[in-house]
Structures are given as C-alpha cells and as structure tokens.
Design an enzyme around this catalytic site. Structure first.
Site, PDB file in Angstrom:
ATOM      1  N   LYS A  97       0.842  -1.204   0.000  1.00  0.00           N
ATOM      2  CA  LYS A  97       0.000   0.000   0.000  1.00  0.00           C
ATOM      3  C   LYS A  97       0.876   1.251   0.000  1.00  0.00           C
ATOM      4  CE  LYS A  97      -3.849  -2.299   2.252  1.00  0.00           C
ATOM      5  NZ  LYS A  97      -4.590  -2.601   3.485  1.00  0.00           N
ATOM      6  N   GLN A 139      -4.522  -1.134   9.638  1.00  0.00           N
ATOM      7  CA  GLN A 139      -4.438  -2.460   9.022  1.00  0.00           C
ATOM      8  C   GLN A 139      -5.057  -3.506   9.957  1.00  0.00           C
ATOM      9  OE1 GLN A 139      -3.303  -3.140   5.888  1.00  0.00           O
ATOM     10  NE2 GLN A 139      -3.934  -5.259   6.223  1.00  0.00           N
ATOM     11  N   ASP A 166     -10.693   3.438   4.375  1.00  0.00           N
ATOM     12  CA  ASP A 166     -11.125   2.042   4.265  1.00  0.00           C
ATOM     13  C   ASP A 166     -12.655   1.948   4.270  1.00  0.00           C
ATOM     14  OD1 ASP A 166      -9.421  -0.002   3.749  1.00  0.00           O
ATOM     15  OD2 ASP A 166      -8.928  -0.452   5.840  1.00  0.00           O
TER      16      ASP A 166
END
Ligand code: NAP
Length: 289
Positions: free
Chosen positions: A54, A98, A121
């Site tokens: 990422k 994460q 997200d």
C-alpha cells in the site's frame, strides 16, 4: 461459451493512473501532496506485506504515505490515541488501520476513533451508515473494486439477480448495498443459508466473499453470469485459491481469476478514496479515478 477473464491488474492500473494525475493536480492547487497514514500494529507477516504494498503504491501515485509501526504489546488506548491525533493533522487526508489487530485490541473501538472524513477504508460506522442510507461517503475498498470491475466489463446490474455469498462488514454487506444502490435484486447468503446451489443458479451476478476454496462449484453457475471471486485462501502449496471452482469459467460470461482479479482493485480503490478525501477536505470537487 467459456468465460472471458476479468483482468483486475489492468483495471487497477487504469485507476492508479487516474489517481496519479489527480494527485499531481491536487499538489499544484494546494501546494502539498495528498497524505495517507497507515497504522500497523504487531508482527503479522501478511499484514506487513500488505502495508508495504500500500505504501509503495501510494508513493508511486504521488501520494505521501507514512506507516506507523506499533509493537504487538501496544494497548488499545495507545492505538486509539494515535489514530485520533492523526485526525487532527492538516496534512493527513487518509487514515487506515491495518486489520486484523492483535488479540486484546477491539478493532471496532479503534475504527471508531478514525475521523470519518479521512476513513479511506470506509469502515467507520458513519460511512457504513451513509452507504446504508444512500448518501455519499467513503466506500469500503474491496466492494468498490468489485463495482469497478462490473463497470469495466460493461455489465449493468439493474433489474438483475445478484447473489452475494458472505455478509461481513468488510465485503459482503457493503457490496450487497452497492449492488442494491444500482438497482440489482440482491440476495445475501451466509453460513446459515440453505441450498446455496439453487441460489447460485438464479444469479446473473455472483460475488463470493467467504474464504473457503471451491465452495461454489462450476456447475452452479448460470450460463452467462458474471462471477466476482473475492475469496483468497493460501493453500499448503503456497498458492492462492478463490471461493469459486475455476471450472465455473466454462459457464460464466465473465469471471475474475484468483490471484489477479479482485485483489489488485482493493489497493487501487484505497488510493482513489485517498484522493476523494483529500479533494473534499480541501473544498474541491473530487475527480473520478
Ligand atoms: P469473514 O469476515 O470471515 O466472512 C465470511 C463470510 O462467509 C461470513 O459472512 C460467513 O457467514 C460466510 N460463510 C462462511 N461459510 C459459509 C458457507 N458455507 N456458505 C455461505 N457463507 C459462508 O471474511 P471476509 O473478511 O468477508 O473475507 C472473505 C474472503 O475474502 C476471505 O478469503 C478474505 O481473505 C477475502 N478477502 C479478499 C480481499 C481482496 O482484496 N481480494 C479483501 C477482503 C477479503 P456468517 O456471517 O454466517 O458466519
């Protein structure tokens, strides 16, 4: 007629090129690059790999990326405090935690601490609520990637039967809502559903997000259906397998391979969300990436 494979790497590369152009325009107009901060807690090797990917993808597109690596012994309060502080910085447009987090840390409590306007997200309850109530907001990346793949093959879901297998907050529920938003007739199957076979046989579009290799058999696919296989399970041989048996390609019109289908779209849509958040925070109209 055998399926044509949907090349997720190619579609993702297209999104990333658009992100790169949008990031450059943003930098010109505001004097700074869009910023993405990633919080990584613990030593899970897969999570470290995903985060490296990422970060690299962000930097390649002209997004300033920074990873906060916290020890597995960090407390929930420490993680929440970091996330909340990031949400006070002007140069931070996207915040990503994460998952999974080490045991002992409640992921929901941490996600709740993210500023919803920077929740790239799309997992904060405010953004989940916006999706459920049909309002604009940051959408979860993997479901958004699935919708982009349907666009890439020109498949209009309006009035069609869509079956989503899996009901997680990460994939199944949001992708079902996005299909509904586009006027599909949506069914959601889960571990308590009965007769998955006949549900699959009715589906014009099938999105499978379970994590059980080969759960959906090839013979269950309606001829001409579009099949998006989100599942990724690493076998003992080290290979990734999807939830749909590859023989489904003999029946489907379009199908995503695993790997190389939905997976690459997840990172691309994270970058696209970072651009959207950056433009909105700066009071600019976000471009479509
Ligand atoms: P999850 O949270 O474990 O959810 C799995 C879902 O599958 C649950 O809703 C579960 O039902 C349902 N399920 C389990 N067994 C079933 C069965 N026999 N029949 C029908 N439904 C069944 O998983 P997730 O986070 O959504 O991820 C799903 C898969 O997608 C995993 O393989 C994951 O690695 C992959 N994934 C890939 C990407 C990507 O970028 N490619 C991104 C995210 C996830 P219940 O709710 O009843 O338990």
């Amino acid at each position: 007629m055998p399926a044509r494979w949907i090349d997720g790497r190619e579609v993702a590369a297209c999104v990333r090129r658009a992100v790169g152009a949008a990031a450059a325009r943003f930098s010109e107009r505001t004097g700074r690059a869009p910023g993405l901060e990633v919080v990584l807690v613990g030593d899970d090797p897969a999570s470290h790999l995903y985060v490296r990917n990422k970060e690299r993808a962000a930097v390649e597109c002209g997004i300033r990326g920074h990873v906060h690596r916290l020890a597995a012994t960090s407390t929930q309060d420490e993680v929440r405090t970091l996330v909340a502080r990031l949400g006070e910085r002007d140069d931070v447009d996207g915040i990503l935690v994460q998952l999974p987090l080490p045991s002992g840390i409640d992921a929901r409590a941490v996600l709740d601490a993210i500023d919803p306007e920077r929740d790239v997200d799309g997992l904060h309850p405010v953004n989940a609520g916006r999706l459920a109530s049909g309002r604009p907001g940051l959408r979860p990346c993997t479901p958004a990637g699935c919708m982009r793949l349907l666009d890439a093959v020109g498949f209009d879901v309006r009035g069609r039967h869509a079956l989503v297998v899996g009901r997680s907050a990460l994939v199944g529920k949001p992708v079902a809502l996005m299909l509904l938003e586009r006027d599909a007739t949506v069914t959601i199957a889960h571990s308590r559903s009965t007769d998955l076979e006949s549900l699959c046989k009715r589906a014009d579009v099938l999105v499978v997000a379970v994590g059980r290799p080969g759960l959906v058999r090839g013979s269950w696919i309606r001829p001409g259906a579009v099949v998006l296989d989100v599942g990724t399970t690493r076998g003992a041989d080290g290979k990734l397998r999807g939830d749909v048996d590859p023989s489904a390609a003999e029946h489907a019109a379009w199908m995503t391979p695993v790997p190389g289908g939905v997976g690459p779209m997840t990172v691309a849509m994270l970058l696209a969300n970072t651009i959207e958040a950056a433009y909105r925070r700066a009071g600019l109209e976000p471009p479509t990436c």
